[in-house]
Motif scaffolding. Structure first.
Motif, PDB file in Angstrom:
ATOM      1  N   ALA A 254      31.711   1.634  -6.440  1.00 14.56           N
ATOM      2  CA  ALA A 254      30.627   1.231  -7.334  1.00 14.56           C
ATOM      3  C   ALA A 254      29.464   2.197  -7.123  1.00 14.56           C
ATOM      4  O   ALA A 254      29.463   2.993  -6.177  1.00 14.56           O
ATOM      5  N   LYS A 255      28.487   2.150  -7.982  1.00 16.91           N
ATOM      6  CA  LYS A 255      27.292   2.995  -7.943  1.00 16.91           C
ATOM      7  C   LYS A 255      27.640   4.453  -8.255  1.00 16.91           C
ATOM      8  O   LYS A 255      27.060   5.065  -9.155  1.00 16.91           O
ATOM      9  N   ARG A 256      28.566   5.033  -7.524  1.00 16.00           N
ATOM     10  CA  ARG A 256      28.974   6.411  -7.791  1.00 16.00           C
ATOM     11  C   ARG A 256      29.908   6.465  -8.998  1.00 16.00           C
ATOM     12  O   ARG A 256      30.788   5.615  -9.141  1.00 16.00           O
ATOM     13  N   LYS A 257      29.735   7.475  -9.818  1.00 15.66           N
ATOM     14  CA  LYS A 257      30.598   7.651 -10.975  1.00 15.66           C
ATOM     15  C   LYS A 257      31.929   8.249 -10.524  1.00 15.66           C
ATOM     16  O   LYS A 257      31.953   9.193  -9.733  1.00 15.66           O
ATOM     17  N   PRO A 258      33.062   7.697 -10.972  1.00 18.75           N
ATOM     18  CA  PRO A 258      34.363   8.267 -10.576  1.00 18.75           C
ATOM     19  C   PRO A 258      34.462   9.737 -10.983  1.00 18.75           C
ATOM     20  O   PRO A 258      33.970  10.162 -12.033  1.00 18.75           O
ATOM     21  N   ILE A 259      35.127  10.529 -10.126  1.00 23.60           N
ATOM     22  CA  ILE A 259      35.282  11.967 -10.357  1.00 23.60           C
ATOM     23  C   ILE A 259      36.601  12.225 -11.079  1.00 23.60           C
ATOM     24  O   ILE A 259      37.625  11.623 -10.758  1.00 23.60           O
ATOM     25  N   ASN A 260      36.566  13.132 -12.055  1.00 24.65           N
ATOM     26  CA  ASN A 260      37.764  13.482 -12.801  1.00 24.65           C
ATOM     27  C   ASN A 260      38.677  14.389 -11.973  1.00 24.65           C
ATOM     28  O   ASN A 260      38.256  15.012 -10.996  1.00 24.65           O
ATOM     29  N   ALA A 261      39.932  14.483 -12.410  1.00 24.64           N
ATOM     30  CA  ALA A 261      40.903  15.303 -11.694  1.00 24.64           C
ATOM     31  C   ALA A 261      40.496  16.774 -11.688  1.00 24.64           C
ATOM     32  O   ALA A 261      40.793  17.505 -10.729  1.00 24.64           O
ATOM     33  N   GLN A 262      39.806  17.239 -12.746  1.00 24.45           N
ATOM     34  CA  GLN A 262      39.406  18.635 -12.813  1.00 24.45           C
ATOM     35  C   GLN A 262      38.388  18.988 -11.724  1.00 24.45           C
ATOM     36  O   GLN A 262      38.328  20.130 -11.260  1.00 24.45           O
ATOM     37  N   ASP A 263      37.586  18.009 -11.309  1.00 29.07           N
ATOM     38  CA  ASP A 263      36.536  18.262 -10.319  1.00 29.07           C
ATOM     39  C   ASP A 263      36.946  17.851  -8.915  1.00 29.07           C
ATOM     40  O   ASP A 263      36.134  17.930  -7.978  1.00 29.07           O
ATOM     41  N   ALA A 264      38.171  17.404  -8.736  1.00 31.21           N
ATOM     42  CA  ALA A 264      38.618  16.931  -7.425  1.00 31.21           C
ATOM     43  C   ALA A 264      38.989  18.103  -6.524  1.00 31.21           C
ATOM     44  O   ALA A 264      39.337  19.197  -6.995  1.00 31.21           O
ATOM     45  N   LYS A 265      38.935  17.854  -5.216  1.00 28.13           N
ATOM     46  CA  LYS A 265      39.348  18.865  -4.248  1.00 28.13           C
ATOM     47  C   LYS A 265      40.851  19.086  -4.314  1.00 28.13           C
ATOM     48  O   LYS A 265      41.330  20.203  -4.180  1.00 28.13           O
ATOM     49  N   SER A 266      41.600  17.986  -4.453  1.00 28.84           N
ATOM     50  CA  SER A 266      43.053  18.083  -4.592  1.00 28.84           C
ATOM     51  C   SER A 266      43.560  16.850  -5.318  1.00 28.84           C
ATOM     52  O   SER A 266      42.942  15.774  -5.258  1.00 28.84           O
TER      53      SER A 266
END
Length: 483
Positions: A254-266
């Protein structure tokens, strides 16, 4: 003629009988204690609450009173077992036992018992609770799903009588008029997810958030634990602090916006990512400077999206944030199943608040409120320990009925299965109790869905919008006018 003794300083009558050994003296003293121990609950629960818990004041073999430490504690314990049981009920039961044993009559007044409860040292109750918390073996604490101990946390609100002393410590919400509300307390508790035993708790006022109350209980965690919480416990600061202690976290995002696969480390799999969280800038004003500066500027966190396909759930998808980064050892399906078991903590609070009656406390001073809350957790843990010891290997702890076990224990505390002559409970009776509790199982009702609505209508009484004293004076004035 005065006879002088043959051996000066010797007491001749003593020489005519064999002196008692220390063992005989202890047996006689213990017999007197058993005679004055009115409640037999301690004999059933001595495995979890030993008699040594009440000897901390050095008065184990001192002069016995009707409302001794043991009798007062077990009377208090029985009041928690029976939500409708007041002080008068305990006194009346002790009067019956005294009459059956031919002891001195006990007064019908509750004054002595209430004074004994006030004098009951809170350190004794804390010691008893610690005894119940340490009784769970390490192998029983490990959740089969992970092979590690899972500590689940949640918070809830409590209400208590409207007294000036309670209002000063736990004030009512400002939205309620003075004299028309009740003091409100915030409570955060940690439970062992596999056994249901309460590990610790902290109380605060209505302004207390769950996270500060959780930080006051960090000593509860040990290296190798897994912390499980809902989205109210998501925090960069706490997740990294726990990680430094060797404790992993599984919390709702919560609070943090989920990160997309394109911006993920792996990308580990569909809806399973390793992402990098930057250190929040607002932490400098919220936490101690030394603790905040000691944390890294970024943290690797595993983000899992869970899609709910089963009907009956209020959400269709949600995100989980965890520090369990190894996808082979901890697959996403296992973590999703673990988060589903987080619902057990809601059931623990339902057992505490609804079944036992913790929701609305009854004591009128802050000191007694703290003792009352302690007693609720002691009773809760005692029942959970009995459930874990009596269940068969093919039954999980959450497959046992808490309410049924509570009813069995309350029944044994009151009826003739207990020897009222002052002797100990026979082993046969204890085995019978264990066999009965082992049969208190929950019926599995798969696919059961219930809407969160109430069918029964409340009584058509008006809400209290003025202090009771004003309403009484208005009522008396109205009645005098009619006469």
């Amino acid at each position: 003629m005065i006879m002088t003794p043959m051996f000066p300083g010797w007491h001749m009558p003593t020489l005519r009988r064999k002196p008692r050994t220390e063992k005989q003296k202890l047996i006689e003293a213990k017999k007197k204690i058993d005679e004055m121990t009115f409640s037999q609950l301690g004999h059933y629960l001595t495995r979890y609450i030993p008699e040594s818990c009440f000897a901390s004041d050095g008065a184990k073999f001192s002069r016995r009173r009707v409302f001794s430490v043991e009798n007062t504690f077990w009377g208090f314990f029985q009041q928690i077992l029976n939500p409708n049981g007041g002080c008068q009920e305990v006194v009346n039961q002790y009067r019956v036992v005294a009459e059956q044993r031919g002891l001195k009559a006990v007064s019908a007044s509750t004054s002595a018992y209430c004074q004994a409860r006030k004098k009951l040292n809170i350190s004794i109750l804390e010691n008893v609770l610690a005894q119940t918390q340490s009784h769970v073996p390490v192998e029983h604490s490990k959740l089969p799903l992970l092979g590690r101990r899972v500590v689940v946390a949640d918070g809830t609100g409590l209400s208590m009588p409207d007294t000036p002393a309670n209002q000063e410590v736990w004030p009512q919400p400002k939205s309620q008029k003075e004299g028309c509300g009740f003091p409100q307390s915030r409570l955060c508790a940690l439970f062992d997810l596999n056994t249901g035993v309460a590990l610790s708790y902290r109380m605060g006022n209505k302004k207390s958030h769950e996270l500060p109350l959780l930080r006051a209980q960090m000593d509860t965690f040990t290296r190798g634990d897994v912390f499980l919480g809902d989205k109210g416990f998501i925090s960069y600061f706490d997740m990294l602090n726990l990680r430094q202690k060797g404790v992993d976290s599984v919390v709702g995002l919560a609070k943090r916006k989920p990160i997309n696969a394109q911006d993920a480390k792996s990308v580990l799999a569909d809806n399973d990512l390793i992402v990098e969280w930057p250190k929040p800038k607002s932490g400098k004003t919220r936490y101690a400077l030394g603790e905040w500066e000691g944390l890294p500027d970024t943290a690797l966190v595993r983000q899992i999206k869970v899609v709910v396909s089963e009907p009956g759930f209020r959400v269709r998808s949600f995100y989980i944030a965890t520090t369990l980064l190894d996808e082979k050892q901890y697959p996403a399906s296992v973590i999703a199943a673990l988060y589903l078991k987080r619902w057990n903590v809601e059931l623990y609070f339902r057992e505490l608040k609804t079944t036992l009656g913790l929701d609305i406390l009854r004591c009128k001073t802050p000191d007694m409120i703290r003792k009352e809350v302690l007693m609720y957790f002691i009773v809760f843990n005692a029942i959970k320990l009995m459930i874990n010891d009596c269940r068969s290997d093919d039954v999980q702890p959450d497959g046992m009925s808490f309410s049924s076990c509570l009813q069995v224990l309350d029944y044994c505390a009151k009826l003739a299965i207990v020897d009222v002559s002052g002797g100990r409970v026979q082993p046969k009776n204890s085995l019978q109790l264990q066999r009965i509790i082992s049969q208190c199982r929950l019926l599995k009702r798969f696919g059961r869905v219930e809407p969160r609505v109430q069918k029964r209508r409340p009584k058509p009484f008006k809400l209290m919008m003025k202090p009771r004293a004003e309403l009484k004076s208005e009522l008396m004035g109205l009645n005098s006018c009619k006469t």
